[in-house]
Design an enzyme around this catalytic site. Structure first.
Site, mmCIF file in Angstrom:
data_model
loop_
_atom_site.group_PDB
_atom_site.id
_atom_site.type_symbol
_atom_site.label_atom_id
_atom_site.label_comp_id
_atom_site.label_asym_id
_atom_site.label_seq_id
_atom_site.Cartn_x
_atom_site.Cartn_y
_atom_site.Cartn_z
ATOM 1 N N GLU A 152 0.967 11.871 3.798
ATOM 2 C CA GLU A 152 -0.127 12.091 2.947
ATOM 3 C C GLU A 152 -0.623 13.610 3.203
ATOM 4 O O GLU A 152 -0.821 14.114 4.233
ATOM 5 C CB GLU A 152 -1.483 11.443 3.060
ATOM 6 C CG GLU A 152 -1.244 9.955 2.674
ATOM 7 C CD GLU A 152 -2.415 9.058 2.693
ATOM 8 O OE1 GLU A 152 -3.707 9.653 2.541
ATOM 9 O OE2 GLU A 152 -2.597 7.964 3.175
ATOM 10 N N GLU A 155 -3.804 5.174 8.279
ATOM 11 C CA GLU A 155 -4.808 5.880 9.132
ATOM 12 C C GLU A 155 -5.749 4.974 10.020
ATOM 13 O O GLU A 155 -6.783 5.059 9.867
ATOM 14 C CB GLU A 155 -5.639 6.420 7.845
ATOM 15 C CG GLU A 155 -5.037 7.640 7.194
ATOM 16 C CD GLU A 155 -5.750 8.294 6.059
ATOM 17 O OE1 GLU A 155 -5.696 9.465 5.682
ATOM 18 O OE2 GLU A 155 -6.875 7.785 5.923
#
Length: 479
Positions: A378, A181
């Site tokens: 995710e 991320e």
């Protein structure tokens, strides 16, 4: 129902700092995650000017120190993943297990041996390891004494770390990602960059410099990996939040375009396309900056251009709406992001807006832009689970969430998107990154542990465990 590819990578995802525990065992050093206190006030605490990475156990609890004791129970957990039928398992390597302070020249052999055992346990069950090299677990020393990723010395330290783990495991591990991320630093640079107000988080120049240093580091990892084996797949990993304009007002439409560029695409554009995008000038100008303010060399830019990533890994939990003309709209929060409440969507227990259609849009947007394989690494529902007397959880709400997102994936495959796999987040309950809680549960496997550290940490299969088992067994046909 759409046919998923025969080699589709069904699995699950975790991160070392949120489940391993054993935070001082076998030579492991401290990471930034070890300094994050538990509880809903976690983010507020680390954003205060006084926060300086000091661990104060007289004042706070630190659930990351214990996690769910995966360090000692990983064989049990991987066996459960195998029972579900996992084709792959995404996990991260704790940098401070390999280089305890981050700046050593020689690695900690006991740390490497731990991941030898984890990888071999996966392969024993024909589970492909998918490894994130850096997942929110920068060695604490590099944040405290080097100022985090804004310091270019970290490029050398990361390159050494990446070279050690890639060289050690490349014959057994095909799939890698560099930074988890990476774009989350736009809103909250503590996790990805090791920046808090006391070491420069509030100066956007530091955030952009840190990104540049990570882009260079990512390219170096790709170079190392491809020199070891050209067939290694090394991806980036971005937090993607499909973004809508709240209405048809052109002002909001423009703001939506720019938010997409600035948040969803900027880090991907550099890592996938190999160069800074044209809108970088406008993005930097918003903070009174220009490209010449950043320490970038021609050699570094050439490296970024020469070694782009092979695929795009991304997380998807929610979408966001953009409204810039009014000040009285209801707002929401979630996964480091805020925004205007979308009246067409429901929200989770933690206020994250649930939008499966947004995942299909995200897949189309990313594939149209980059024309490289995509990997959803995710996705999941953080919820309050209420087990019965036998620790069984009837989590139909989680099943419904995942089912709708898998249907969206199928739609995107029909649209022509090249989708590699799907690893729902927190396949076993673990410590939440955003709140440091155990009560915010994502897993198919219930862990007997509460927010105060009470419980024996035994594992129990939820209803979703058996549901996901059938999904994988049927290759997405039985939902």
């Amino acid at each position: 129902m759409t046919e998923f590819p025969k080699n589709f990578l069904w699995g699950g995802a975790t991160a070392a700092n949120q489940l391993e525990g054993g935070y001082k065992e076998d030579g492991r050093g401290l990471s930034i995650a070890d300094a994050l206190p538990g509880g809903k006030e976690r983010f507020q605490i680390v954003q205060s000017p006084e926060f300086d990475w000091t661990i104060d156990e007289s004042k706070y609890k630190y659930p990351n120190h214990v996690g769910i004791d995966y360090y000692h129970r990983f064989k049990e957990d991987i066996k459960l993943f195998s029972e579900m039928g996992f084709k792959c398992y995404r996990f991260s390597i704790a940098w401070s297990r390999i280089f305890p302070n981050g700046d050593e020249t020689e690695p900690n052999e006991k740390g490497l041996e731990f991941y030898d055992r984890v990888i071999d346990e996966c392969l024993k069950y024909n589970i492909e390891p998918v490894i994130t090299i850096s997942h929110y677990e920068l060695p604490l020393n590099l944040a405290k004494n080097y100022g985090g990723w804004k310091n270019k010395k970290l490029i050398t330290f990361f390159e050494r770390f990446a070279k050690v783990v890639l060289t050690r495991y490349y014959k057994k591990v095909k799939y890698w990602m560099t930074f988890n991320e990476i774009n989350s630093a736009a809103h909250f640079p503590v996790m990805g960059q090791g920046l808090v107000p006391s070491n420069g988080a509030n100066d956007k120049k530091n955030v952009f410099q840190a990104w540049h240093n990570q882009f260079v580091s990512s390219a170096k990892a790709v170079k190392i990996g491809h020199e070891l084996d050209p067939n290694l797949q090394i991806g980036c990993m971005i937090l993607y939040a499909t973004t809508y304009s709240y209405d048809a007002n052109p002002v909001n439409q423009l703001a939506t375009l720019q938010q997409n560029q600035d948040f969803n695409f900027f880090c991907g554009d550099v890592q996938v396309r190999g160069q800074y995008p044209s809108y970088t000038k406008r993005l930097l100008a918003e903070y009174g900056l220009k490209l010449s303010d950043l320490d970038r060399t021609d050699e570094e830019l050439e490296l970024i251009k020469k070694y782009p990533v092979d695929y795009i890994g991304f997380s998807y939990y929610m979408s966001s709406a953009v409204e810039t003309t009014k000040k009285d709209n209801d707002t929401v929060s979630g996964n480091l992001l805020g925004g205007v409440k979308n009246p067409f969507l429901k929200a989770s227990d933690w206020g994250w807006q649930i939008d499966p259609t947004g995942l299909r849009i995200a897949l189309n947007q990313l594939y149209d832009r980059y024309q490289k394989p995509l990997f959803i690494v995710e996705n999941g529902l953080g919820a309050i689970d209420k087990p019965d007397d036998n620790h069984y959880v009837e989590d139909d709400y989680r099943i419904d969430y995942l089912k709708q997102h898998i249907q969206a994936m199928a739609g995107a495959i029909d649209d022509g998107v090249d989708l590699m796999g799907y690893t729902p987040w927190g396949c076993i309950d673990l410590v939440s990154a955003s709140t440091g809680e155990m009560s915010k549960r994502y897993g198919f496997i219930y862990v007997d542990l509460d927010d105060d550290g009470n419980g024996n940490m035994d594992r129990y299969k939820k209803k979703s465990f058996y549901w996901y088992q059938k999904v994988i067994e049927s290759n997405g046909q039985e939902l």
